[in-house]
Scaffold this active site. Sequence first.
Site, mmCIF file in Angstrom:
data_model
loop_
_atom_site.group_PDB
_atom_site.id
_atom_site.type_symbol
_atom_site.label_atom_id
_atom_site.label_comp_id
_atom_site.label_asym_id
_atom_site.label_seq_id
_atom_site.Cartn_x
_atom_site.Cartn_y
_atom_site.Cartn_z
ATOM 1 N N PRO A 104 0.801 -1.232 0.000
ATOM 2 C CG PRO A 104 -0.974 -1.591 1.491
ATOM 3 C CD PRO A 104 0.349 -2.175 1.062
ATOM 4 C CE1 TYR A 105 5.822 5.596 1.553
ATOM 5 C CE2 TYR A 105 7.425 3.927 0.892
ATOM 6 C CZ TYR A 105 7.106 5.243 1.171
ATOM 7 O OH TYR A 105 8.072 6.216 1.061
ATOM 8 N N GLY A 106 3.766 1.832 -1.537
ATOM 9 C CA GLY A 106 4.165 2.080 -2.919
ATOM 10 C C GLY A 106 2.988 2.430 -3.809
ATOM 11 C CE LYS A 145 5.593 8.872 -0.567
ATOM 12 N NZ LYS A 145 5.904 10.321 -0.496
#
Length: 411
Positions: free
Chosen positions: A218-220, A223
């Site tokens: 989810p972080y990538g 972003k």
Amino acid sequence: MLSFSRARSQGRNTRPLGGGMEYLEPKRKSNVMGKIILVVSLTALCIFMLKHAPSFTSPTAFSRSEEGVTHVLVTGGAGYIGSHAALRLLKDSYRVTIVDNLSRGNLGAVKVLQGLFPEPGRLQFIYADLGDAKAVDKIFSENAFDAVMHFAAVAYVGESTLDPLKYYHNITSNTLVVLEAVARHKVKKLIYSSTCATYGEPDKMPIVEVTPQVPINPYGKAKKMAEDMILDFSKNSDMAVMILRYFNVIGSDPEGRLGEAPKPELREHGRISGACFDAARGVIPGLQVKGTDYKTGDGTCVRDYIDVTDLVDAHVKALEKAKPRNVGIYNVGTGKGRSVKEFVEACKKATGVDIKVDFLPRRPGDYAEVYSDPAKILRDLNWSARYTNLQESLEVAWKWQKTHPHGYASS
């Protein structure tokens, strides 16, 4: 002394008037009029003095454009990378406004910067949440920004797998709020802090800027969504855009003024360097290396470790080179991958402590090998990493950690 920017409202002490009218004799009228004139005169004098006092005039410096001075908004400027970027900008004579809600950042870092650059009109701090669109628009309305460096974001891969909605809100949604304000107020330049996590786990190494972006956590993903919004907007905008996708950040200010100080409750999600230092200081019993069965030389993850001083240098060069109606996308790394085992050995040497290491199963969302090809940023921006000795970068960071065992609260 911190310069806080916020709306102020002062209530007036009032009392109800009586039902009748009082008749004043001429002599009493004269006395009352004299007092009124005196009060008005003193009030005017106070206003004049306040307007010419440094603490009063400094906010106006931020609200107006000034020839030869570039005013940069640094979102997340109380955080690890953002504070180092603010320091570099201030050293280079930029005017800086830091906006941070301090959920991950440290007010202590802002105080350090304020102490280094106390002159009026150099630095201001605004406590605000980028998710509050009205507050963000007010900030842009009251300040003449020439550029925005957008660092503010939650940034832990492991945490993103446990609480994905937090990441989509904090990164993607908040970036939309910032982008709308940038567009509405016609800010000329946007430098966006992105990540190599947008690439996911590519088939080929090293990673170049045209490597397909297939994020796996989810972080990538958050972003990449933010990047896509910025790129779509830029197609019909005169704004200059730079997107910097950087790799694993280590190190701290070589002069020992700033360092990395994550919130205690977030240490389990933090960078490997922080875990190494905690183990070296005895805060935790040892270091946990998660994953030894990856298809790499020694079975542990391989990463490209970039010193924070080099990273902020890349941001400043991007700011200087940004051109209207142009988009630049760059990887910011050393071009060399190091395994986690190599990193741990370098940390042992840097700290002088034989850190205990436990090897555990993989962490969800991690990938085996990621390192950059920085050829494009060297060609276009004349930037390359200078602080590439892993042990030396860790030694610099360790010095700050030893003198700040409780983070900025130790100062």
